[in-house]
Design a protein around this motif. Structure first.
Motif, PDB file in Angstrom:
ATOM      1  N   VAL A 265       9.798  20.170 -44.202  1.00  0.00           N
ATOM      2  CA  VAL A 265       9.478  19.830 -42.811  1.00  0.00           C
ATOM      3  C   VAL A 265       8.749  18.490 -42.718  1.00  0.00           C
ATOM      4  O   VAL A 265       8.788  17.827 -41.676  1.00  0.00           O
ATOM      5  CB  VAL A 265       8.636  20.938 -42.127  1.00  0.00           C
ATOM      6  N   ALA A 266       8.105  18.074 -43.819  1.00  0.00           N
ATOM      7  CA  ALA A 266       7.431  16.774 -43.812  1.00  0.00           C
ATOM      8  C   ALA A 266       8.425  15.640 -43.643  1.00  0.00           C
ATOM      9  O   ALA A 266       8.081  14.565 -43.144  1.00  0.00           O
ATOM     10  CB  ALA A 266       6.631  16.589 -45.097  1.00  0.00           C
ATOM     11  N   THR A 267       9.676  15.886 -44.049  1.00  0.00           N
ATOM     12  CA  THR A 267      10.715  14.856 -43.902  1.00  0.00           C
ATOM     13  C   THR A 267      11.483  14.985 -42.587  1.00  0.00           C
ATOM     14  O   THR A 267      12.225  14.091 -42.213  1.00  0.00           O
ATOM     15  CB  THR A 267      11.719  14.940 -45.068  1.00  0.00           C
ATOM     16  N   VAL A 268      11.298  16.124 -41.913  1.00  0.00           N
ATOM     17  CA  VAL A 268      12.038  16.386 -40.679  1.00  0.00           C
ATOM     18  C   VAL A 268      11.188  16.126 -39.438  1.00  0.00           C
ATOM     19  O   VAL A 268      11.641  15.504 -38.478  1.00  0.00           O
ATOM     20  CB  VAL A 268      12.561  17.840 -40.649  1.00  0.00           C
ATOM     21  N   TYR A 269       9.940  16.587 -39.466  1.00  0.00           N
ATOM     22  CA  TYR A 269       9.064  16.452 -38.295  1.00  0.00           C
ATOM     23  C   TYR A 269       8.407  15.076 -38.246  1.00  0.00           C
ATOM     24  O   TYR A 269       8.177  14.437 -39.282  1.00  0.00           O
ATOM     25  CB  TYR A 269       7.972  17.520 -38.317  1.00  0.00           C
TER      26      TYR A 269
ATOM     27  N   ALA B 166       0.825  -1.215   0.000  1.00  0.00           N
ATOM     28  CA  ALA B 166       0.000   0.000   0.000  1.00  0.00           C
ATOM     29  C   ALA B 166       0.858   1.264   0.000  1.00  0.00           C
ATOM     30  O   ALA B 166       0.546   2.237   0.669  1.00  0.00           O
ATOM     31  CB  ALA B 166      -0.958  -0.010   1.191  1.00  0.00           C
ATOM     32  N   ARG B 167       1.937   1.250  -0.759  1.00  0.00           N
ATOM     33  CA  ARG B 167       2.814   2.418  -0.822  1.00  0.00           C
ATOM     34  C   ARG B 167       2.397   3.343  -1.955  1.00  0.00           C
ATOM     35  O   ARG B 167       1.993   2.871  -3.020  1.00  0.00           O
ATOM     36  CB  ARG B 167       4.261   1.980  -1.057  1.00  0.00           C
ATOM     37  N   PRO B 168       2.523   4.666  -1.757  1.00  0.00           N
ATOM     38  CA  PRO B 168       2.276   5.583  -2.870  1.00  0.00           C
ATOM     39  C   PRO B 168       3.290   5.323  -3.990  1.00  0.00           C
ATOM     40  O   PRO B 168       4.489   5.240  -3.733  1.00  0.00           O
ATOM     41  CB  PRO B 168       2.474   6.967  -2.247  1.00  0.00           C
ATOM     42  N   LEU B 169       2.801   5.212  -5.191  1.00  0.00           N
ATOM     43  CA  LEU B 169       3.654   5.002  -6.360  1.00  0.00           C
ATOM     44  C   LEU B 169       3.763   6.311  -7.119  1.00  0.00           C
ATOM     45  O   LEU B 169       2.750   6.921  -7.464  1.00  0.00           O
ATOM     46  CB  LEU B 169       3.060   3.920  -7.263  1.00  0.00           C
ATOM     47  N   GLY B 170       4.970   6.755  -7.379  1.00  0.00           N
ATOM     48  CA  GLY B 170       5.184   7.969  -8.155  1.00  0.00           C
ATOM     49  C   GLY B 170       5.929   7.660  -9.436  1.00  0.00           C
ATOM     50  O   GLY B 170       6.866   6.853  -9.432  1.00  0.00           O
ATOM     51  N   VAL B 171       5.528   8.289 -10.529  1.00  0.00           N
ATOM     52  CA  VAL B 171       6.172   8.044 -11.825  1.00  0.00           C
ATOM     53  C   VAL B 171       6.449   9.379 -12.508  1.00  0.00           C
ATOM     54  O   VAL B 171       5.575  10.250 -12.559  1.00  0.00           O
ATOM     55  CB  VAL B 171       5.282   7.173 -12.741  1.00  0.00           C
ATOM     56  N   PHE B 172       7.677   9.537 -13.027  1.00  0.00           N
ATOM     57  CA  PHE B 172       8.063  10.722 -13.800  1.00  0.00           C
ATOM     58  C   PHE B 172       7.797  10.430 -15.275  1.00  0.00           C
ATOM     59  O   PHE B 172       8.300   9.442 -15.817  1.00  0.00           O
ATOM     60  CB  PHE B 172       9.543  11.032 -13.594  1.00  0.00           C
ATOM     61  N   LEU B 173       7.014  11.291 -15.920  1.00  0.00           N
ATOM     62  CA  LEU B 173       6.599  11.051 -17.301  1.00  0.00           C
ATOM     63  C   LEU B 173       6.736  12.307 -18.152  1.00  0.00           C
ATOM     64  O   LEU B 173       6.866  13.419 -17.640  1.00  0.00           O
ATOM     65  CB  LEU B 173       5.126  10.617 -17.343  1.00  0.00           C
ATOM     66  N   SER B 174       6.670  12.111 -19.463  1.00  0.00           N
ATOM     67  CA  SER B 174       6.550  13.224 -20.412  1.00  0.00           C
ATOM     68  C   SER B 174       6.068  12.668 -21.742  1.00  0.00           C
ATOM     69  O   SER B 174       5.670  11.499 -21.836  1.00  0.00           O
ATOM     70  CB  SER B 174       7.878  13.951 -20.578  1.00  0.00           C
ATOM     71  N   LEU B 175       6.121  13.514 -22.766  1.00  0.00           N
ATOM     72  CA  LEU B 175       5.788  13.100 -24.129  1.00  0.00           C
ATOM     73  C   LEU B 175       7.046  13.146 -24.981  1.00  0.00           C
ATOM     74  O   LEU B 175       7.867  14.056 -24.831  1.00  0.00           O
ATOM     75  CB  LEU B 175       4.724  14.026 -24.730  1.00  0.00           C
ATOM     76  N   ASN B 176       7.198  12.167 -25.875  1.00  0.00           N
ATOM     77  CA  ASN B 176       8.340  12.199 -26.780  1.00  0.00           C
ATOM     78  C   ASN B 176       7.963  12.928 -28.073  1.00  0.00           C
ATOM     79  O   ASN B 176       6.901  13.540 -28.169  1.00  0.00           O
ATOM     80  CB  ASN B 176       8.868  10.790 -27.055  1.00  0.00           C
ATOM     81  N   HIS B 177       8.814  12.848 -29.082  1.00  0.00           N
ATOM     82  CA  HIS B 177       8.590  13.572 -30.325  1.00  0.00           C
ATOM     83  C   HIS B 177       7.448  12.995 -31.160  1.00  0.00           C
ATOM     84  O   HIS B 177       7.079  13.568 -32.191  1.00  0.00           O
ATOM     85  CB  HIS B 177       9.876  13.631 -31.160  1.00  0.00           C
ATOM     86  N   HIS B 178       6.901  11.853 -30.732  1.00  0.00           N
ATOM     87  CA  HIS B 178       5.722  11.290 -31.399  1.00  0.00           C
ATOM     88  C   HIS B 178       4.460  11.530 -30.580  1.00  0.00           C
ATOM     89  O   HIS B 178       3.412  10.964 -30.880  1.00  0.00           O
ATOM     90  CB  HIS B 178       5.902   9.781 -31.591  1.00  0.00           C
TER      91      HIS B 178
ATOM     92  N   GLU C 174       6.412   1.642 -33.093  1.00  0.00           N
ATOM     93  CA  GLU C 174       5.366   1.756 -34.118  1.00  0.00           C
ATOM     94  C   GLU C 174       5.364   3.154 -34.719  1.00  0.00           C
ATOM     95  O   GLU C 174       5.220   3.332 -35.942  1.00  0.00           O
ATOM     96  CB  GLU C 174       4.003   1.447 -33.506  1.00  0.00           C
ATOM     97  N   ALA C 175       5.516   4.144 -33.831  1.00  0.00           N
ATOM     98  CA  ALA C 175       5.524   5.533 -34.297  1.00  0.00           C
ATOM     99  C   ALA C 175       6.757   5.815 -35.159  1.00  0.00           C
ATOM    100  O   ALA C 175       6.703   6.661 -36.062  1.00  0.00           O
ATOM    101  CB  ALA C 175       5.483   6.480 -33.101  1.00  0.00           C
ATOM    102  N   GLU C 176       7.869   5.133 -34.888  1.00  0.00           N
ATOM    103  CA  GLU C 176       9.062   5.292 -35.723  1.00  0.00           C
ATOM    104  C   GLU C 176       8.873   4.610 -37.078  1.00  0.00           C
ATOM    105  O   GLU C 176       9.386   5.072 -38.106  1.00  0.00           O
ATOM    106  CB  GLU C 176      10.279   4.682 -35.015  1.00  0.00           C
ATOM    107  N   TYR C 177       8.130   3.513 -37.085  1.00  0.00           N
ATOM    108  CA  TYR C 177       7.912   2.760 -38.319  1.00  0.00           C
ATOM    109  C   TYR C 177       6.963   3.484 -39.270  1.00  0.00           C
ATOM    110  O   TYR C 177       7.206   3.541 -40.488  1.00  0.00           O
ATOM    111  CB  TYR C 177       7.346   1.382 -37.970  1.00  0.00           C
ATOM    112  N   ASN C 178       5.905   4.042 -38.719  1.00  0.00           N
ATOM    113  CA  ASN C 178       4.839   4.606 -39.564  1.00  0.00           C
ATOM    114  C   ASN C 178       5.291   5.691 -40.531  1.00  0.00           C
ATOM    115  O   ASN C 178       4.926   5.661 -41.708  1.00  0.00           O
ATOM    116  CB  ASN C 178       3.698   5.120 -38.678  1.00  0.00           C
ATOM    117  N   PRO C 179       6.081   6.705 -40.097  1.00  0.00           N
ATOM    118  CA  PRO C 179       6.476   7.745 -41.060  1.00  0.00           C
ATOM    119  C   PRO C 179       7.395   7.240 -42.162  1.00  0.00           C
ATOM    120  O   PRO C 179       7.530   7.884 -43.207  1.00  0.00           O
ATOM    121  CB  PRO C 179       7.191   8.783 -40.171  1.00  0.00           C
TER     122      PRO C 179
END
Length: 454
Positions: free
Chosen positions: A442-446, A253-265, A419-424
């Motif tokens: 930018v379509a080839t860069v972003y 029953a311990r508090p669980l903490g997670v550090f998160l963010s969003l990547n370039h996808h 999957e996100a790396e494969y799709n573009p």
């Protein structure tokens, strides 16, 4: 007494007097296989050993219904006594050691039973047939580590072999196997088991980082961990992070903490996790200092959290230049709209709203828009990840199983990134202005997500 003799058992599988075996366990296996084909369960009744030569000299294997249950003085006080399972059946197989040949010779075999034999379709339920094979044990472990519930795992294994009767063990055997494995994993205690887990991770990858905080009695209170991939990801995407604690429902029953963010996808990326003893200022200060140490002291530009006072103080102490943001509002004319709301509902004296207004720089869009947030507006990222973690927080998981399940969820997020790396590379964006040099570039860069935003 009605006599029942097994039928339809091949001659080569039927015991006979004088039959020889290299070992007593081989004799047991032969009789057990005969019992399976004849539809009755067996057990070991007695064994004689010679201390001088250190060998078994004779052994008797009997039908599981041999003998009768002894009388228990407590029976009269038991409301729901166990059902009788023995009826004095005399079916048996006896072996004796031939000291010259060192082989075991069958000296007695009785085939007749005084009870109905089992149906072929229920043979797998007989106790002597319960056995979790090595191959099945591996599959049970993999299913458990993948977060499958016992019922789902047992169903999957049975389908692979064409039904429960072909599996060779029952759901209770499945459950017992997992219980024994848990006991074996934790036989040296939670702290020692955790130490072995982290040692294994370090052996696999020396860049793995973990830290524990001990109390005055040298007991573990707070735990932080981050693997090598998390540390690398933070160096790329750690300018804006979100941190949230949720009370886990595992046995500690311990508090669980997670550090998160969003990547370039725009996919969730995990930077580290923590199991805390409590949610005090001291615990959060230790955690944030440990987190920054793991991440080479790189501080985020912005951190999103919930409205936790202790966490807020700790952020000011450890990361004074980091912008601390809460849930962001959506009103551009914030002050005007705020005052209109207070007047409309006559809540100018409401203490909660007064305290909330004092924190407006942390949540109102009119103020938060002055700092870099990478498009994040709330701690919803944490809430989404916590939902994925629900199987890690079951009450029947020990500390090692928790970490194993946590790894599984993190790997699922990393598969999303692949999957996100494969799709573009597989699909090309549709351009509204195909002749535009800038859009073509930018379509080839972003990444697709960022290109759509652009």
């Amino acid at each position: 007494m009605r006599i029942h003799v097994p039928s339809n058992v091949p001659m080569e599988s039927t015991p006979f007097k004088g039959m020889e075996f290299e070992a007593d366990e081989i004799a047991y296996g032969f009789y057990n296989e005969y019992g399976r084909k004849a539809s009755f369960s067996i057990r070991k009744e007695y064994v004689n050993k010679c201390k001088k030569i250190g060998m078994v000299t004779s052994r008797r294997f009997v039908c599981a219904k041999e003998g009768v249950r002894g009388k228990d003085k407590r029976d009269q006080n038991v409301k729901n006594p166990r059902a009788e399972t023995r009826c004095g059946c005399e079916a048996r197989l006896v072996i004796i050691l031939n000291r010259d040949s060192k082989k075991y010779v069958m000296s007695e075999f009785i085939a007749e039973h005084n009870h109905y034999l089992h149906l072929p379709s229920t043979v797998h339920m007989m106790p002597s047939q319960w056995k979790v094979a090595v191959t099945h044990a591996i599959e049970i472990d993999l299913a458990h580590e993948s977060g499958l519930r016992l019922k789902q795992s047992y169903e999957l294994l049975s389908k692979q072999v064409g039904g429960y009767d072909n599996l060779g063990f029952t759901k209770q055997d499945h459950k017992n196997y997992l219980r024994t494995k848990r006991q074996r994993d934790m036989e040296h205690g939670a702290a020692a088991s955790l130490g072995r887990y982290f040692s294994h991770q370090l052996k696999e990858n020396p860049s793995y980082y973990f830290a524990t905080q001990l109390d005055c009695e040298e007991l573990i209170t707070n735990i932080f961990w981050a693997d090598a991939r998390m540390i690398i990801d933070y160096s790329h995407f750690g300018d804006v992070i979100t941190f949230d604690t949720t009370y886990s429902t595992n046995r500690d029953a311990r508090p669980l903490g997670v550090f998160l963010s969003l990547n370039h996808h725009s996919e969730i990326v995990v930077f580290g996790g923590a199991l805390l003893y409590d949610e005090t200022i001291e615990s959060f200060v230790w955690l944030f200092e440990t987190f920054l140490e793991a991440m080479s002291e790189k501080k985020p530009i912005t951190i999103f959290t919930d409205q936790d006072a202790a966490m807020s103080v700790a952020i000011k102490v450890v990361m004074p230049k980091t912008y601390h943001a809460l849930c962001i509002g959506i009103c551009d004319e914030f002050l005007t709209a705020w005052n209109e709301m207070l007047d409309k509902y006559d809540v100018r004296e409401n203490k909660w709203l007064i305290d909330l207004f004092k924190l407006k720089e942390k949540w109102a869009q009119a103020y938060v828009k002055r700092t870099f947030t990478a498009g994040m507006k709330t701690t919803q990222l944490s809430e989404s990840f916590n939902a994925d973690l629900k199987d890690c927080l079951r009450t029947d998981l020990n500390i090692v199983e928790f970490f194993t399940h946590f790894e599984t969820v993190v790997n699922q997020k990393r598969d999303k990134e692949l999957e996100a790396e494969y799709n573009p590379r597989q699909k090309f964006p549709r351009l509204n202005l195909k002749s535009s040099p800038m859009l073509n570039q930018v379509a080839t860069v972003y990444t697709p997500k960022l290109f759509d935003l652009f």
